[in-house]
Design a protein around this motif. Sequence first.
Motif, PDB file in Angstrom:
ATOM      1  N   ASP A  99      20.482 -25.327  12.650  1.00 57.90           N
ATOM      2  CA  ASP A  99      21.751 -25.854  11.669  1.00 57.90           C
ATOM      3  C   ASP A  99      21.911 -27.198  11.767  1.00 57.90           C
ATOM      4  OD1 ASP A  99      22.345 -23.086  11.028  1.00 57.90           O
ATOM      5  OD2 ASP A  99      23.288 -22.865  12.960  1.00 57.90           O
ATOM      6  N   GLU A 100      20.964 -28.004  12.464  1.00 58.47           N
ATOM      7  CA  GLU A 100      21.355 -29.521  12.388  1.00 58.47           C
ATOM      8  C   GLU A 100      19.921 -30.262  12.609  1.00 58.47           C
ATOM      9  OE1 GLU A 100      22.874 -29.325  16.557  1.00 58.47           O
ATOM     10  OE2 GLU A 100      21.070 -28.852  17.458  1.00 58.47           O
ATOM     11  N   ILE A 101      20.232 -31.397  12.222  1.00 59.67           N
ATOM     12  CA  ILE A 101      18.857 -32.530  12.242  1.00 59.67           C
ATOM     13  C   ILE A 101      18.840 -32.821  13.669  1.00 59.67           C
ATOM     14  CG2 ILE A 101      18.082 -34.617  11.585  1.00 59.67           C
ATOM     15  CD1 ILE A 101      19.956 -34.425   9.092  1.00 59.67           C
ATOM     16  N   LEU A 102      17.430 -32.846  14.093  1.00 67.80           N
ATOM     17  CA  LEU A 102      17.113 -33.173  15.305  1.00 67.80           C
ATOM     18  C   LEU A 102      16.536 -34.554  15.406  1.00 67.80           C
ATOM     19  CD1 LEU A 102      16.724 -32.539  18.583  1.00 67.80           C
ATOM     20  CD2 LEU A 102      14.654 -31.641  17.786  1.00 67.80           C
ATOM     21  N   VAL A 103      16.649 -35.493  16.124  1.00 70.06           N
ATOM     22  CA  VAL A 103      16.140 -36.959  16.403  1.00 70.06           C
ATOM     23  C   VAL A 103      15.451 -36.902  17.811  1.00 70.06           C
ATOM     24  CG1 VAL A 103      16.310 -39.333  16.185  1.00 70.06           C
ATOM     25  CG2 VAL A 103      17.576 -37.866  14.470  1.00 70.06           C
ATOM     26  N   ALA A 111      11.708 -48.489  19.637  1.00 72.66           N
ATOM     27  CA  ALA A 111      12.315 -48.635  18.098  1.00 72.66           C
ATOM     28  C   ALA A 111      11.701 -47.754  17.329  1.00 72.66           C
ATOM     29  CB  ALA A 111      12.271 -50.176  17.658  1.00 72.66           C
ATOM     30  N   GLY A 112      11.242 -46.774  17.580  1.00 77.76           N
ATOM     31  CA  GLY A 112      10.516 -45.446  16.757  1.00 77.76           C
ATOM     32  C   GLY A 112      11.448 -44.157  17.311  1.00 77.76           C
ATOM     33  N   PHE A 113      10.872 -43.116  16.356  1.00 79.06           N
ATOM     34  CA  PHE A 113      11.716 -41.799  16.620  1.00 79.06           C
ATOM     35  C   PHE A 113      10.909 -40.892  15.949  1.00 79.06           C
ATOM     36  CE2 PHE A 113      13.474 -43.602  12.966  1.00 79.06           C
ATOM     37  CZ  PHE A 113      13.671 -42.393  11.887  1.00 79.06           C
ATOM     38  N   GLY A 114      11.100 -39.564  16.369  1.00 82.96           N
ATOM     39  CA  GLY A 114      10.783 -38.601  15.926  1.00 82.96           C
ATOM     40  C   GLY A 114      11.795 -37.659  15.184  1.00 82.96           C
ATOM     41  N   TRP A 115      11.731 -36.640  14.299  1.00 80.52           N
ATOM     42  CA  TRP A 115      12.533 -35.911  13.588  1.00 80.52           C
ATOM     43  C   TRP A 115      12.166 -34.552  13.067  1.00 80.52           C
ATOM     44  CZ3 TRP A 115      10.153 -39.863  11.232  1.00 80.52           C
ATOM     45  CH2 TRP A 115       9.205 -39.580  10.099  1.00 80.52           C
ATOM     46  N   ILE A 116      13.283 -33.711  13.092  1.00 75.61           N
ATOM     47  CA  ILE A 116      13.103 -32.325  12.425  1.00 75.61           C
ATOM     48  C   ILE A 116      14.372 -32.179  11.404  1.00 75.61           C
ATOM     49  CG2 ILE A 116      12.982 -29.854  12.838  1.00 75.61           C
ATOM     50  CD1 ILE A 116      11.863 -30.176  15.475  1.00 75.61           C
ATOM     51  N   ASP A 121      13.769 -23.561   2.660  1.00 78.42           N
ATOM     52  CA  ASP A 121      12.362 -22.951   2.353  1.00 78.42           C
ATOM     53  C   ASP A 121      11.455 -23.697   3.091  1.00 78.42           C
ATOM     54  OD1 ASP A 121      12.742 -25.262   1.183  1.00 78.42           O
ATOM     55  OD2 ASP A 121      11.583 -24.817  -0.549  1.00 78.42           O
ATOM     56  N   LYS A 122      11.681 -24.756   4.010  1.00 81.18           N
ATOM     57  CA  LYS A 122      10.692 -25.480   4.776  1.00 81.18           C
ATOM     58  C   LYS A 122      11.435 -26.179   5.960  1.00 81.18           C
ATOM     59  CE  LYS A 122      10.557 -29.025   1.384  1.00 81.18           C
ATOM     60  NZ  LYS A 122      10.141 -29.781   0.440  1.00 81.18           N
ATOM     61  N   ALA A 123      10.424 -26.840   6.707  1.00 78.02           N
ATOM     62  CA  ALA A 123      10.912 -27.972   7.729  1.00 78.02           C
ATOM     63  C   ALA A 123      10.298 -29.140   7.442  1.00 78.02           C
ATOM     64  CB  ALA A 123      11.116 -27.229   9.009  1.00 78.02           C
ATOM     65  N   LEU A 124      10.884 -30.382   7.782  1.00 72.20           N
ATOM     66  CA  LEU A 124      10.137 -31.575   7.839  1.00 72.20           C
ATOM     67  C   LEU A 124       9.972 -31.825   9.222  1.00 72.20           C
ATOM     68  CD1 LEU A 124      11.956 -33.158   4.741  1.00 72.20           C
ATOM     69  CD2 LEU A 124       9.671 -31.800   4.859  1.00 72.20           C
ATOM     70  N   VAL A 125       8.837 -32.291   9.882  1.00 70.11           N
ATOM     71  CA  VAL A 125       8.664 -32.405  11.288  1.00 70.11           C
ATOM     72  C   VAL A 125       7.712 -33.896  11.185  1.00 70.11           C
ATOM     73  CG1 VAL A 125       7.994 -32.020  13.365  1.00 70.11           C
ATOM     74  CG2 VAL A 125       8.866 -30.040  11.583  1.00 70.11           C
ATOM     75  N   GLY A 126       8.152 -35.047  11.493  1.00 70.08           N
ATOM     76  CA  GLY A 126       7.564 -36.161  11.705  1.00 70.08           C
ATOM     77  C   GLY A 126       7.898 -36.998  12.687  1.00 70.08           C
ATOM     78  N   ALA A 127       7.380 -38.457  12.536  1.00 70.63           N
ATOM     79  CA  ALA A 127       7.736 -39.328  13.634  1.00 70.63           C
ATOM     80  C   ALA A 127       7.534 -40.740  12.738  1.00 70.63           C
ATOM     81  CB  ALA A 127       6.818 -39.243  14.577  1.00 70.63           C
ATOM     82  N   LEU A 128       7.902 -41.782  13.484  1.00 71.09           N
ATOM     83  CA  LEU A 128       7.898 -43.238  12.996  1.00 71.09           C
ATOM     84  C   LEU A 128       7.576 -44.008  13.989  1.00 71.09           C
ATOM     85  CD1 LEU A 128      10.095 -45.082  10.437  1.00 71.09           C
ATOM     86  CD2 LEU A 128       9.723 -46.003  12.452  1.00 71.09           C
ATOM     87  N   SER A 129       6.504 -44.907  14.009  1.00 70.21           N
ATOM     88  CA  SER A 129       6.030 -45.678  15.206  1.00 70.21           C
ATOM     89  C   SER A 129       5.445 -46.875  14.823  1.00 70.21           C
ATOM     90  CB  SER A 129       5.182 -44.699  16.158  1.00 70.21           C
ATOM     91  OG  SER A 129       4.752 -45.574  17.283  1.00 70.21           O
ATOM     92  N   LEU A 130       5.306 -47.961  15.685  1.00 70.78           N
ATOM     93  CA  LEU A 130       4.801 -49.333  15.555  1.00 70.78           C
ATOM     94  C   LEU A 130       3.298 -48.992  15.666  1.00 70.78           C
ATOM     95  CD1 LEU A 130       7.100 -51.750  17.198  1.00 70.78           C
ATOM     96  CD2 LEU A 130       6.460 -51.828  14.628  1.00 70.78           C
ATOM     97  N   GLY A 131       2.774 -47.952  16.469  1.00 74.07           N
ATOM     98  CA  GLY A 131       1.504 -47.624  16.674  1.00 74.07           C
ATOM     99  C   GLY A 131       1.199 -46.389  16.198  1.00 74.07           C
ATOM    100  N   ASP A 132       0.511 -45.488  16.670  1.00 77.17           N
ATOM    101  CA  ASP A 132       0.087 -44.161  16.094  1.00 77.17           C
ATOM    102  C   ASP A 132       1.278 -43.246  16.315  1.00 77.17           C
ATOM    103  OD1 ASP A 132      -0.921 -41.635  15.324  1.00 77.17           O
ATOM    104  OD2 ASP A 132      -2.644 -41.727  16.622  1.00 77.17           O
ATOM    105  N   PRO A 133       1.721 -42.651  15.104  1.00 74.37           N
ATOM    106  CA  PRO A 133       3.017 -41.862  15.180  1.00 74.37           C
ATOM    107  C   PRO A 133       2.913 -40.543  15.645  1.00 74.37           C
ATOM    108  CG  PRO A 133       2.323 -41.952  13.099  1.00 74.37           C
ATOM    109  CD  PRO A 133       1.438 -42.850  13.789  1.00 74.37           C
ATOM    110  N   ARG A 134       1.534 -39.860  15.847  1.00 69.45           N
ATOM    111  CA  ARG A 134       1.188 -38.522  15.938  1.00 69.45           C
ATOM    112  C   ARG A 134       1.658 -37.899  17.463  1.00 69.45           C
ATOM    113  NH1 ARG A 134      -5.025 -38.715  14.280  1.00 69.45           N
ATOM    114  NH2 ARG A 134      -4.752 -40.744  15.367  1.00 69.45           N
ATOM    115  N   VAL A 137       5.539 -37.025  17.194  1.00 67.51           N
ATOM    116  CA  VAL A 137       6.046 -35.717  16.273  1.00 67.51           C
ATOM    117  C   VAL A 137       6.496 -34.515  17.133  1.00 67.51           C
ATOM    118  CG1 VAL A 137       5.135 -34.112  14.454  1.00 67.51           C
ATOM    119  CG2 VAL A 137       4.510 -36.483  14.261  1.00 67.51           C
ATOM    120  N   PRO A 138       7.676 -34.011  17.099  1.00 72.12           N
ATOM    121  CA  PRO A 138       7.847 -32.883  17.878  1.00 72.12           C
ATOM    122  C   PRO A 138       7.169 -31.866  17.591  1.00 72.12           C
ATOM    123  CG  PRO A 138       9.926 -34.130  16.586  1.00 72.12           C
ATOM    124  CD  PRO A 138       8.681 -34.567  16.056  1.00 72.12           C
TER     125      PRO A 138
END
Length: 247
Positions: A99-103, A111-116, A121-134, A137-138
């Motif tokens: 029911d909520e956005i997860l950071v 200074a980077g973060f991941g998110w859900i 109909d779907k979920a967006l799951v990702g990450a942002l980073s100065l290096g490799d974000p993989r 990713v949650p």
Amino acid sequence: MGLSKEFVDREFKSIRVVDGRGEVFIEGDFVRLNREKLEIWLSSELNVVRPADATIKGEGEVMVRGTKYTGKVFDASGWKGKAKWVKAMEYVTEPLNLDEILVTLDPRNPAGFGWIVPLPDKALVGALSLGDPRPFVPAVEKRRLSVHGGGIPRVKPIQLSVPAIGDRTGLIKTFTGGGIFGIAELLQNFSNSRKIKKEIERQYLLTEILQRTWRIDLLALRLLHGRTIRVDREFDFHTFLFSLRRL
């Protein structure tokens, strides 16, 4: 922003920020815009020439593959110049029952973060980073349907010889990479550019400080474990993280 609800994927009342050892809840009114649907609608309202191989000759003239177009010119050709490039990637997965956005924050990802972001109909799951974000990713136990990503410039705003909009201006939220807020402000009134420029310069400075003091900020988050913070204006994640040490 005054957008129709048809461009809103989902409304949220809470963002949960976690780092594995503590969590803070942010309450407010948040929306997830369907950028793809919005951009398709915007392009349908315009006479779009593709591919866009344009040369701006001045405030009133553009050349596109040998054809001259005249009128008021706005440069929306994307960022050009030096930048600190941040890498982002996002999976589209099967829906999640949230029911909520997860950071998610990680001491290894300054200074980077991941998110859900759970959608109907779907979920967006990702990450942002100065290096490799993989690695940031949650993890979710849902089937991945697609993946996309790219680079986001962390820059200070610039002044151009012709009116500009979007990433071309450098009016990009430094921490999150969001640019639509600046576009919306400029479309309302181009005289807002000075105010937006000042805000982005402030965000750039805060993000630089966050990058150097990341572990201290995460410690402050843990000390506030379980707290709920209410926001009643546009949510500024830079200021939230930076101000944790003063709460």
